[in-house]
Design a protein around this motif. Structure first.
Motif, PDB file in Angstrom:
ATOM      1  N   THR A  12       5.221  -4.941  44.185  1.00 38.45           N
ATOM      2  CA  THR A  12       3.982  -4.636  44.895  1.00 38.45           C
ATOM      3  C   THR A  12       3.555  -3.243  44.534  1.00 38.45           C
ATOM      4  OG1 THR A  12       5.606  -4.236  46.354  1.00 38.45           O
ATOM      5  CG2 THR A  12       4.681  -6.304  46.601  1.00 38.45           C
ATOM      6  N   ASN A  13       4.386  -2.443  44.025  1.00 36.33           N
ATOM      7  CA  ASN A  13       3.908  -1.227  43.664  1.00 36.33           C
ATOM      8  C   ASN A  13       4.157  -0.540  42.283  1.00 36.33           C
ATOM      9  OD1 ASN A  13       2.941  -0.239  46.440  1.00 36.33           O
ATOM     10  ND2 ASN A  13       5.073  -0.554  46.884  1.00 36.33           N
ATOM     11  N   PRO A  14       3.628   0.410  41.768  1.00 35.40           N
ATOM     12  CA  PRO A  14       3.875   0.778  40.533  1.00 35.40           C
ATOM     13  C   PRO A  14       5.439   1.209  40.737  1.00 35.40           C
ATOM     14  CG  PRO A  14       1.890   1.831  41.157  1.00 35.40           C
ATOM     15  CD  PRO A  14       2.233   1.030  42.306  1.00 35.40           C
ATOM     16  N   ILE A  15       5.987   1.403  39.320  1.00 37.09           N
ATOM     17  CA  ILE A  15       7.289   1.631  39.165  1.00 37.09           C
ATOM     18  C   ILE A  15       7.548   2.509  38.075  1.00 37.09           C
ATOM     19  CG2 ILE A  15       9.889   0.880  38.988  1.00 37.09           C
ATOM     20  CD1 ILE A  15       8.970  -1.798  39.889  1.00 37.09           C
ATOM     21  N   GLU A  16       8.154   3.969  38.277  1.00 40.03           N
ATOM     22  CA  GLU A  16       8.625   4.628  37.224  1.00 40.03           C
ATOM     23  C   GLU A  16       9.654   4.554  36.608  1.00 40.03           C
ATOM     24  OE1 GLU A  16       7.424   8.813  37.431  1.00 40.03           O
ATOM     25  OE2 GLU A  16       5.421   8.368  37.979  1.00 40.03           O
ATOM     26  N   GLY A  17      10.050   4.645  35.439  1.00 35.76           N
ATOM     27  CA  GLY A  17      11.451   4.603  34.934  1.00 35.76           C
ATOM     28  C   GLY A  17      12.082   3.270  34.943  1.00 35.76           C
ATOM     29  N   LEU A  18      11.589   2.345  34.310  1.00 40.09           N
ATOM     30  CA  LEU A  18      11.977   0.885  34.356  1.00 40.09           C
ATOM     31  C   LEU A  18      12.619   0.529  33.021  1.00 40.09           C
ATOM     32  CD1 LEU A  18      11.869  -1.175  36.517  1.00 40.09           C
ATOM     33  CD2 LEU A  18       9.580  -1.741  35.323  1.00 40.09           C
ATOM     34  N   THR A  19      13.655  -0.196  32.906  1.00 46.23           N
ATOM     35  CA  THR A  19      14.127  -0.847  31.588  1.00 46.23           C
ATOM     36  C   THR A  19      14.060  -2.520  31.547  1.00 46.23           C
ATOM     37  OG1 THR A  19      15.593   1.096  31.433  1.00 46.23           O
ATOM     38  CG2 THR A  19      16.221  -0.926  30.194  1.00 46.23           C
ATOM     39  N   VAL A  20      13.391  -3.109  30.741  1.00 48.40           N
ATOM     40  CA  VAL A  20      13.319  -4.215  30.476  1.00 48.40           C
ATOM     41  C   VAL A  20      13.918  -4.663  29.124  1.00 48.40           C
ATOM     42  CG1 VAL A  20      11.397  -4.909  31.969  1.00 48.40           C
ATOM     43  CG2 VAL A  20      11.187  -4.221  29.537  1.00 48.40           C
ATOM     44  N   LYS A  21      14.560  -6.025  28.912  1.00 44.90           N
ATOM     45  CA  LYS A  21      15.073  -6.331  27.609  1.00 44.90           C
ATOM     46  C   LYS A  21      14.679  -7.881  27.265  1.00 44.90           C
ATOM     47  CE  LYS A  21      18.973  -3.571  28.686  1.00 44.90           C
ATOM     48  NZ  LYS A  21      20.592  -3.030  28.585  1.00 44.90           N
ATOM     49  N   GLY A  22      14.138  -8.123  26.220  1.00 46.02           N
ATOM     50  CA  GLY A  22      13.852  -9.579  25.884  1.00 46.02           C
ATOM     51  C   GLY A  22      13.400  -9.644  24.624  1.00 46.02           C
ATOM     52  N   TRP A  23      12.639 -10.841  24.210  1.00 51.56           N
ATOM     53  CA  TRP A  23      12.174 -11.000  22.909  1.00 51.56           C
ATOM     54  C   TRP A  23      10.589 -10.861  22.962  1.00 51.56           C
ATOM     55  CZ3 TRP A  23      16.178 -12.755  25.882  1.00 51.56           C
ATOM     56  CH2 TRP A  23      17.384 -12.981  25.333  1.00 51.56           C
ATOM     57  N   VAL A  24      10.227 -10.469  21.521  1.00 53.31           N
ATOM     58  CA  VAL A  24       8.985 -10.531  21.264  1.00 53.31           C
ATOM     59  C   VAL A  24       8.161 -11.780  21.416  1.00 53.31           C
ATOM     60  CG1 VAL A  24       7.253  -9.402  19.999  1.00 53.31           C
ATOM     61  CG2 VAL A  24       9.177  -8.362  20.468  1.00 53.31           C
ATOM     62  N   ARG A  25       7.175 -11.999  21.898  1.00 47.09           N
ATOM     63  CA  ARG A  25       6.394 -13.287  21.741  1.00 47.09           C
ATOM     64  C   ARG A  25       5.282 -12.907  20.773  1.00 47.09           C
ATOM     65  NH1 ARG A  25       6.764 -17.563  25.509  1.00 47.09           N
ATOM     66  NH2 ARG A  25       8.898 -17.870  25.680  1.00 47.09           N
ATOM     67  N   THR A  26       4.505 -11.863  21.028  1.00 49.78           N
ATOM     68  CA  THR A  26       3.495 -11.624  20.111  1.00 49.78           C
ATOM     69  C   THR A  26       3.259  -9.981  20.165  1.00 49.78           C
ATOM     70  OG1 THR A  26       1.789 -11.685  21.850  1.00 49.78           O
ATOM     71  CG2 THR A  26       2.054 -13.832  20.342  1.00 49.78           C
ATOM     72  N   ARG A 116      12.115 -30.439  18.763  1.00 54.72           N
ATOM     73  CA  ARG A 116      13.715 -30.960  18.737  1.00 54.72           C
ATOM     74  C   ARG A 116      14.465 -30.618  17.627  1.00 54.72           C
ATOM     75  NH1 ARG A 116      11.521 -36.548  19.866  1.00 54.72           N
ATOM     76  NH2 ARG A 116      10.352 -35.740  21.728  1.00 54.72           N
ATOM     77  N   THR A 117      13.877 -30.323  16.310  1.00 54.65           N
ATOM     78  CA  THR A 117      14.556 -30.007  15.196  1.00 54.65           C
ATOM     79  C   THR A 117      14.875 -28.570  15.231  1.00 54.65           C
ATOM     80  OG1 THR A 117      12.524 -28.992  13.815  1.00 54.65           O
ATOM     81  CG2 THR A 117      13.126 -31.516  13.816  1.00 54.65           C
ATOM     82  N   ILE A 118      14.752 -27.833  16.268  1.00 58.17           N
ATOM     83  CA  ILE A 118      15.078 -26.452  16.322  1.00 58.17           C
ATOM     84  C   ILE A 118      15.582 -26.173  17.720  1.00 58.17           C
ATOM     85  CG2 ILE A 118      13.953 -25.302  14.366  1.00 58.17           C
ATOM     86  CD1 ILE A 118      11.580 -24.492  16.562  1.00 58.17           C
ATOM     87  N   ALA A 119      16.541 -26.814  18.157  1.00 57.78           N
ATOM     88  CA  ALA A 119      16.777 -27.060  19.779  1.00 57.78           C
ATOM     89  C   ALA A 119      17.598 -25.837  19.893  1.00 57.78           C
ATOM     90  CB  ALA A 119      17.605 -28.392  19.906  1.00 57.78           C
ATOM     91  N   HIS A 120      17.924 -25.088  18.960  1.00 55.59           N
ATOM     92  CA  HIS A 120      18.741 -23.841  19.203  1.00 55.59           C
ATOM     93  C   HIS A 120      17.799 -22.665  19.727  1.00 55.59           C
ATOM     94  CE1 HIS A 120      17.741 -23.730  15.246  1.00 55.59           C
ATOM     95  NE2 HIS A 120      18.114 -22.580  14.677  1.00 55.59           N
ATOM     96  N   LEU A 121      16.411 -22.907  19.364  1.00 55.89           N
ATOM     97  CA  LEU A 121      15.422 -21.685  19.489  1.00 55.89           C
ATOM     98  C   LEU A 121      14.350 -22.465  20.504  1.00 55.89           C
ATOM     99  CD1 LEU A 121      14.904 -20.737  15.775  1.00 55.89           C
ATOM    100  CD2 LEU A 121      16.243 -19.554  17.623  1.00 55.89           C
ATOM    101  N   ARG A 122      14.437 -23.478  20.740  1.00 53.14           N
ATOM    102  CA  ARG A 122      13.238 -24.033  21.695  1.00 53.14           C
ATOM    103  C   ARG A 122      13.284 -23.434  22.983  1.00 53.14           C
ATOM    104  NH1 ARG A 122      14.146 -30.657  22.869  1.00 53.14           N
ATOM    105  NH2 ARG A 122      16.310 -30.344  23.837  1.00 53.14           N
ATOM    106  N   PRO A 123      14.361 -23.150  23.713  1.00 55.78           N
ATOM    107  CA  PRO A 123      14.254 -22.529  24.887  1.00 55.78           C
ATOM    108  C   PRO A 123      13.680 -21.231  24.987  1.00 55.78           C
ATOM    109  CG  PRO A 123      16.696 -23.004  24.313  1.00 55.78           C
ATOM    110  CD  PRO A 123      15.923 -23.241  23.148  1.00 55.78           C
ATOM    111  N   ARG A 124      13.115 -20.919  23.725  1.00 58.15           N
ATOM    112  CA  ARG A 124      12.138 -19.366  23.918  1.00 58.15           C
ATOM    113  C   ARG A 124      10.785 -19.957  23.769  1.00 58.15           C
ATOM    114  NH1 ARG A 124      14.530 -15.460  19.196  1.00 58.15           N
ATOM    115  NH2 ARG A 124      16.898 -15.981  19.529  1.00 58.15           N
ATOM    116  N   SER A 125      10.667 -21.204  24.058  1.00 58.92           N
ATOM    117  CA  SER A 125       9.133 -21.677  24.158  1.00 58.92           C
ATOM    118  C   SER A 125       8.858 -21.869  25.604  1.00 58.92           C
ATOM    119  CB  SER A 125       8.783 -22.941  23.327  1.00 58.92           C
ATOM    120  OG  SER A 125       9.561 -24.095  23.859  1.00 58.92           O
ATOM    121  N   ASN A 126       7.400 -21.747  25.680  1.00 59.03           N
ATOM    122  CA  ASN A 126       6.942 -21.760  27.068  1.00 59.03           C
ATOM    123  C   ASN A 126       7.393 -23.056  27.897  1.00 59.03           C
ATOM    124  OD1 ASN A 126       5.739 -19.252  27.275  1.00 59.03           O
ATOM    125  ND2 ASN A 126       3.648 -20.127  26.786  1.00 59.03           N
ATOM    126  N   LEU A 127       7.163 -24.351  27.086  1.00 60.69           N
ATOM    127  CA  LEU A 127       7.657 -25.527  27.707  1.00 60.69           C
ATOM    128  C   LEU A 127       9.082 -25.636  27.918  1.00 60.69           C
ATOM    129  CD1 LEU A 127       6.781 -28.413  28.550  1.00 60.69           C
ATOM    130  CD2 LEU A 127       7.347 -29.148  26.088  1.00 60.69           C
TER     131      LEU A 127
END
Ligand code: 4AD
Ligand code: MG
Length: 453
Positions: A12-26, A116-127
């Protein structure tokens, strides 16, 4: 632990000094800075990261390709751009694992068949992120539903010697080499064993001690049906209630489906909106419909009559004594009644040995709950509690009572009327999400000819 993006985005407010971790979509590069869309699977939305040239770790920013993983430190500030409320102004960025140009999730809009042919990676898709978040939440909701109603959770065995459904669709479990029917006595368990098709028989023993129980676990069927609604490994929820008849069983089944639909509407809004947009435009309307309307209940004979008089040509024949096929079930729920339908009192010939015989001696107290888009989502029954009738039923179905001695014992010692049902968890998810293929609501589908991953 670092903050997940879903919590960052609900700030709800700006936050200073934050760490996030994840995968690059674009990543989009502009003069002097880049935008990175980072996703960590905690929610559908990405977090927009602004990486100014010269930020420690950024050089060269081209290493942050689609599919690579990154840790970003920065300050959360209101985003001047449209499309997002917040953005993270990076003060430091680190490439954790690179991904080269062969990363298969490069573009948007892959088909579910390709994914389905890349079921090991598909959880990274939006759907698929949405599907598997929903699956997790609904599993929780299932437990909540039964726990709130005082059902005891029983872990029924996965390896079993009895064929609950009597359909012979079991996977054999053996450590024998060579001819596995030669030396059955020398096999690991000293007898023929299989992967369970249902935890019902064992659940019945617990219901006849603890009143209300349920199982929720994997079940296996070696049926060679390559349809969009059949999997060889699927999860089933099986409540079982002592001192309960068929009417009480139908009440619980219908209440359960309605309650899951309500949960979906109330707790999975963001993901549900994605399903409505990209998978099934009708899904929200259908869920509201199920929450609001009573279920239609009809006897099997009436169902056959409606189907016979429908003027429809079905692929499979309709006549008394034949199983209802999914096209028939869907006609009843989608076109004839236009609401969920519970069909009960089926001919004894087409149902398993454990169902309670009606006074007409022709039908058993079976019930199936049919929902639009799927057909059968629940199959259940009142169980035969009378010792002599059960034994007669077993002979009728060509089973040997001695193979089921412990099950028969329940009818010898304090037998009570009891009833239960099985819900295919994947079929339930297909109904709740609108996803039309069972392979796409289970993390790693097992179907005939396919056990990759
Ligand atoms: O109707 P079924 O075969 O009933 C039983 O197994 C009973 N022993 C349950 C009970 O009374 N405790 O299976 C129950 C449900 C079906 O309605 C369907 O939703 C699902 O399990 N199901 C399948 N789901 C996916 N793939 C398959 N191959 C399935 N077979 C059944
Ligand atoms: Mg069934």
């Amino acid at each position: 632990m670092h903050k997940l993006i879903k919590h960052v985005l609900s700030a709800t407010n700006p936050i200073e000094g934050l760490t996030v971790k994840g995968w690059v979509r674009t990543r989009r590069d502009s003069k002097g800075f880049s935008f990175i869309e980072l996703n960590d699977g905690s929610c559908l939305a990405n977090l927009q990261i602004v990486v100014d040239a010269g930020v420690p770790g950024a050089d060269p920013v081209s290493r942050f390709t689609t599919g690579s993983s990154a840790i970003v430190e920065g300050n959360l500030v209101p985003s001047p751009g449209t499309g997002q409320k917040w953005e993270l102004k990076a003060t430091k960025i680190e490439l954790v694992g690179p991904a080269d140009a062969t990363y298969p999730l490069q573009k948007k809009g892959h088909t579910p068949e390709f994914l389905r042919t890349i079921a090991h990676l598909r959880p990274r898709s939006n759907l698929f992120g949405a599907v598997f978040r929903t699956r997790s939440r609904l599993a929780w909701a299932v437990h909540q539903f039964y726990q709130e109603r005082d059902f005891v959770y029983v872990h029924t065995p996965i390896i079993t010697a009895s064929d609950c459904e009597g359909a012979g669709e079991m996977f054999r479990v053996t450590t024998l080499k060579g001819d596995i029917d030669q030396d059955v006595g020398k096999d690991f368990f000293g007898k023929r064993t299989y992967l369970t098709v249902s935890g019902q028989l064992e659940a019945e023993t617990f219901a006849c001690a603890m009143s209300r129980v349920y199982t929720f676990g994997p079940t296996f069927r070696a049926e060679n049906s390559n349809t969009a609604r059949h999997a060889a490994e699927f999860w089933m929820i099986e409540p079982e209630m002592a001192f309960c008849d068929l009417a009480g069983d139908m009440d619980l089944g219908e209440e359960f489906i309605r309650s899951m639909a309500r949960y979906m509407l109330e707790h999975c809004e963001e993901d549900l909106a994605l399903f409505a947009k990209f998978v099934d435009r009708e899904v929200i309307k259908r869920l509201q419909f199920v929450v609001e309307r009573p279920f239609q209940r009809i006897e099997y004979v009436e169902a056959v009559e409606i189907l016979s008089k429908s003027g429809r040509t079905f692929e499979y024949p309709v006549s008394y004594g034949l199983n209802l096929q999914s096209e028939h079930e869907r006609f009843l729920t989608e076109e004839h009644f236009k609401c969920p339908v519970t069909v009960f009192n089926y001919p004894r010939e087409i149902k398993p040995f454990y169902m309670r015989l009606n006074d007409d001696a022709k039908t058993v107290r079976a019930m199936d709950v049919l929902v639009p888009g799927i057909g059968e989502v629940i199959g259940g029954s009142q169980r035969e509690e009378r010792l002599d009738v059960l034994l007669e039923n077993m002979r009728f179905h060509k089973l040997r009572p001695e193979d089921y001695w412990w099950y028969v014992d329940l009818r010898r010692f304090g037998s009570v009327p009891h009833a239960g049902f099985g819900v295919g968890f994947e079929r339930l998810l297909m109904f709740l999400t609108g996803v039309p293929n069972i392979r796409d609501v289970i993390p790693f589908a097992r179907t005939p000819g396919n056990a990759e991953f």
